[in-house]
Scaffold this motif. Structure first.
Motif, mmCIF file in Angstrom:
data_model
loop_
_atom_site.group_PDB
_atom_site.id
_atom_site.type_symbol
_atom_site.label_atom_id
_atom_site.label_comp_id
_atom_site.label_asym_id
_atom_site.label_seq_id
_atom_site.Cartn_x
_atom_site.Cartn_y
_atom_site.Cartn_z
ATOM 1 N N PRO A 145 -46.232 49.792 107.820
ATOM 2 C CA PRO A 145 -45.445 49.192 106.042
ATOM 3 C C PRO A 145 -44.774 50.476 105.312
ATOM 4 C CG PRO A 145 -47.649 48.663 106.388
ATOM 5 C CD PRO A 145 -47.403 48.797 107.491
ATOM 6 N N GLY A 146 -45.977 51.425 105.292
ATOM 7 C CA GLY A 146 -45.621 52.164 104.506
ATOM 8 C C GLY A 146 -47.028 52.937 103.775
ATOM 9 N N SER A 147 -47.308 53.819 105.830
ATOM 10 C CA SER A 147 -48.733 54.869 105.524
ATOM 11 C C SER A 147 -48.154 56.372 104.008
ATOM 12 C CB SER A 147 -48.941 55.059 106.572
ATOM 13 O OG SER A 147 -49.218 53.755 107.695
ATOM 14 N N TYR B 269 -51.543 51.693 109.517
ATOM 15 C CA TYR B 269 -51.361 51.696 108.255
ATOM 16 C C TYR B 269 -52.734 53.028 107.740
ATOM 17 C CZ TYR B 269 -51.328 50.889 103.216
ATOM 18 O OH TYR B 269 -51.122 50.861 101.853
ATOM 19 N N ASN B 270 -52.003 54.108 107.742
ATOM 20 C CA ASN B 270 -53.411 55.077 107.222
ATOM 21 C C ASN B 270 -54.167 55.196 107.857
ATOM 22 O OD1 ASN B 270 -51.830 55.644 104.659
ATOM 23 N ND2 ASN B 270 -52.909 54.235 103.556
ATOM 24 N N GLN B 271 -54.042 55.399 108.946
ATOM 25 C CA GLN B 271 -54.502 55.897 110.311
ATOM 26 C C GLN B 271 -54.924 56.832 111.074
ATOM 27 O OE1 GLN B 271 -57.600 54.290 111.062
ATOM 28 N NE2 GLN B 271 -58.046 52.697 109.788
ATOM 29 N N TYR C 298 -51.218 44.274 122.323
ATOM 30 C CA TYR C 298 -51.420 45.428 121.119
ATOM 31 C C TYR C 298 -52.456 45.643 121.271
ATOM 32 C CZ TYR C 298 -53.442 40.984 119.211
ATOM 33 O OH TYR C 298 -54.062 40.015 118.781
ATOM 34 N N ILE C 299 -52.549 47.216 120.285
ATOM 35 C CA ILE C 299 -53.606 47.436 119.686
ATOM 36 C C ILE C 299 -53.865 48.517 118.971
ATOM 37 C CG2 ILE C 299 -54.864 48.317 122.253
ATOM 38 C CD1 ILE C 299 -53.080 51.024 121.754
ATOM 39 N N ASN C 300 -55.036 48.772 118.077
ATOM 40 C CA ASN C 300 -54.299 49.133 116.414
ATOM 41 C C ASN C 300 -54.462 49.797 116.120
ATOM 42 O OD1 ASN C 300 -54.377 46.053 115.094
ATOM 43 N ND2 ASN C 300 -57.251 46.302 115.225
ATOM 44 N N SER C 301 -54.161 50.896 115.500
ATOM 45 C CA SER C 301 -53.325 52.464 115.732
ATOM 46 C C SER C 301 -54.640 53.244 115.434
ATOM 47 C CB SER C 301 -52.831 52.958 113.722
ATOM 48 O OG SER C 301 -53.915 52.422 112.833
ATOM 49 N N ASP C 302 -56.226 52.460 115.564
ATOM 50 C CA ASP C 302 -57.790 53.282 115.995
ATOM 51 C C ASP C 302 -58.200 53.045 116.716
ATOM 52 O OD1 ASP C 302 -58.096 50.513 114.989
ATOM 53 O OD2 ASP C 302 -60.008 51.314 113.355
ATOM 54 N N ASP C 303 -57.176 52.008 117.927
ATOM 55 C CA ASP C 303 -57.586 51.899 119.607
ATOM 56 C C ASP C 303 -56.879 52.165 120.394
ATOM 57 O OD1 ASP C 303 -59.986 49.879 117.909
ATOM 58 O OD2 ASP C 303 -58.666 48.637 117.436
ATOM 59 N N PHE D 229 -40.456 50.643 110.209
ATOM 60 C CA PHE D 229 -40.850 50.863 108.511
ATOM 61 C C PHE D 229 -40.656 49.855 107.568
ATOM 62 C CE2 PHE D 229 -40.846 55.747 110.337
ATOM 63 C CZ PHE D 229 -42.104 55.639 110.917
ATOM 64 N N GLU D 230 -41.488 48.978 107.553
ATOM 65 C CA GLU D 230 -40.870 48.126 106.337
ATOM 66 C C GLU D 230 -42.421 47.539 105.873
ATOM 67 O OE1 GLU D 230 -37.978 45.460 108.794
ATOM 68 O OE2 GLU D 230 -39.317 44.303 108.799
ATOM 69 N N PRO D 231 -42.046 46.986 105.165
ATOM 70 C CA PRO D 231 -43.027 46.556 104.453
ATOM 71 C C PRO D 231 -43.634 45.071 104.837
ATOM 72 C CG PRO D 231 -41.526 46.773 102.116
ATOM 73 C CD PRO D 231 -40.715 47.038 103.891
ATOM 74 N N ASP D 232 -44.426 44.740 104.576
ATOM 75 C CA ASP D 232 -44.917 42.949 105.162
ATOM 76 C C ASP D 232 -46.268 42.884 104.675
ATOM 77 O OD1 ASP D 232 -47.350 44.439 106.448
ATOM 78 O OD2 ASP D 232 -46.603 45.057 108.249
ATOM 79 N N LYS D 233 -46.332 41.721 105.337
ATOM 80 C CA LYS D 233 -47.706 41.127 104.224
ATOM 81 C C LYS D 233 -49.179 40.725 105.144
ATOM 82 C CE LYS D 233 -44.113 37.299 103.160
ATOM 83 N NZ LYS D 233 -43.953 35.914 103.494
ATOM 84 N N GLY D 234 -49.499 42.120 105.890
ATOM 85 C CA GLY D 234 -50.871 41.897 106.288
ATOM 86 C C GLY D 234 -50.045 42.363 107.804
ATOM 87 N N PRO D 235 -51.287 42.703 108.702
ATOM 88 C CA PRO D 235 -51.658 43.059 109.862
ATOM 89 C C PRO D 235 -50.855 42.311 110.663
ATOM 90 C CG PRO D 235 -53.775 43.377 109.060
ATOM 91 C CD PRO D 235 -52.781 42.830 108.070
ATOM 92 N N ALA D 236 -50.910 40.566 110.621
ATOM 93 C CA ALA D 236 -50.539 39.530 111.726
ATOM 94 C C ALA D 236 -49.311 39.609 111.577
ATOM 95 C CB ALA D 236 -50.879 38.526 110.831
#
Length: 258
Positions: free
Chosen positions: A39-41, A11-13, A85-90, A61-68
């Motif tokens: 979810p919408g970068s 998300y926006n990374q 799993y890794i985040n987009s900045d890891d 590519f769809e909206p979600d309620k947060g990272p979890a």
């Protein structure tokens, strides 16, 4: 050959995303399923994801309620035996998944693997080594059981038995999942390999400290789940003791590895 499913939440990374993707696609282990959830970068991240679409097994590519929630969506589509799993900045470190597969192949009774990691700055330079500790539910309740999330992998059965990630947790969903797995009977293995890279910089959640109050609330809820009661003033004494012993242990590891 064990199939490993890796999910990246994005998300926006855009600044870091390509490094994260390359760290997964560049692994020397080939039986990998890669899933990216965005979810919408609006910063160009989706263009980067589309560029690699022929090598990414599933893109959500769809909206979600947060990272979890995003992670739950990703793993709901996963077909591997082992999840990570890794985040987009890891990043994943080179050769990480070959090591992960070997451990799960040899230790068939293990549900959760805890490895070490490297801390990176915004430019990707290594700033320090990060060491996971042996899993201990009580120590986690007091905030002194350390897990490097980017070096954490678990089997699909343990994930599903724990009930997936808590969508309401916005700060430590990774730790709460481990607690839920532990309380549902998962078996943990701590290993000494360095498997992932965690990026710490001023804009990140940990670097900015902007969710400090929310983190305290999330962790106190987890404490109640583990201990069966609310956190009390006397628990501060125990936490101080645990933290003191943890610092001494961390210093010894840093000296040994330097």
């Amino acid at each position: 050959m064990i199939k490993i499913s890796i999910v990246t939440i994005s998300y926006n990374q855009a600044r870091f995303l390509e490094k994260a993707i390359s760290s997964v696609l560049g692994q020397d282990y080939k039986n990998i399923e890669y899933i990216i959830v965005d979810p919408g970068s609006t910063d160009g991240s989706r263009d980067i994801i589309e560029h690699y679409s022929d090598r990414i097994h599933k893109i959500i590519f769809e909206p979600d309620k947060g990272p979890a929630d995003g992670l739950n969506k990703g793993f709901a589509q996963a077909t591997g035996e082992v999840f990570g799993y890794i985040n987009s900045d890891d990043i994943l470190l080179p050769g990480a998944l070959t090591k992960v597969a070997a451990y799960f192949s040899v230790h068939r009774g293990v549900d959760v693997l805890l490895g070490n990691g490297m801390q990176l700055d915004g430019n990707g330079a290594v700033t320090r080594k990060l060491f996971s500790t042996k899993w201990d539910l009580r120590r986690y309740a007091y905030g002194v059981c350390v897990v490097v999330q980017q070096g954490n992998f678990f089997n699909k059965t343990a994930f599903e038995r724990a009930g997936c990630f808590n969508v309401e947790n916005r700060t430590c969903w990774d730790g709460e999942l481990l607690v839920d797995m532990s309380m549902s009977g998962a078996r943990f293995l701590k290993v000494d390999d360095f498997l992932g890279g965690f990026r710490l910089y001023s804009e990140s959640i940990n670097g900015s400290g902007r969710l400090k109050t929310q983190f305290k609330m999330d962790h106190r809820r987890i404490f109640r789940n583990i201990m069966g009661r609310d956190f009390q003033w006397s628990d501060e004494i125990l936490r101080f003791f645990y933290r003191s012993t943890k610092k001494l242990s961390s210093l010894a590891k840093q000296v040994k590895s330097s």
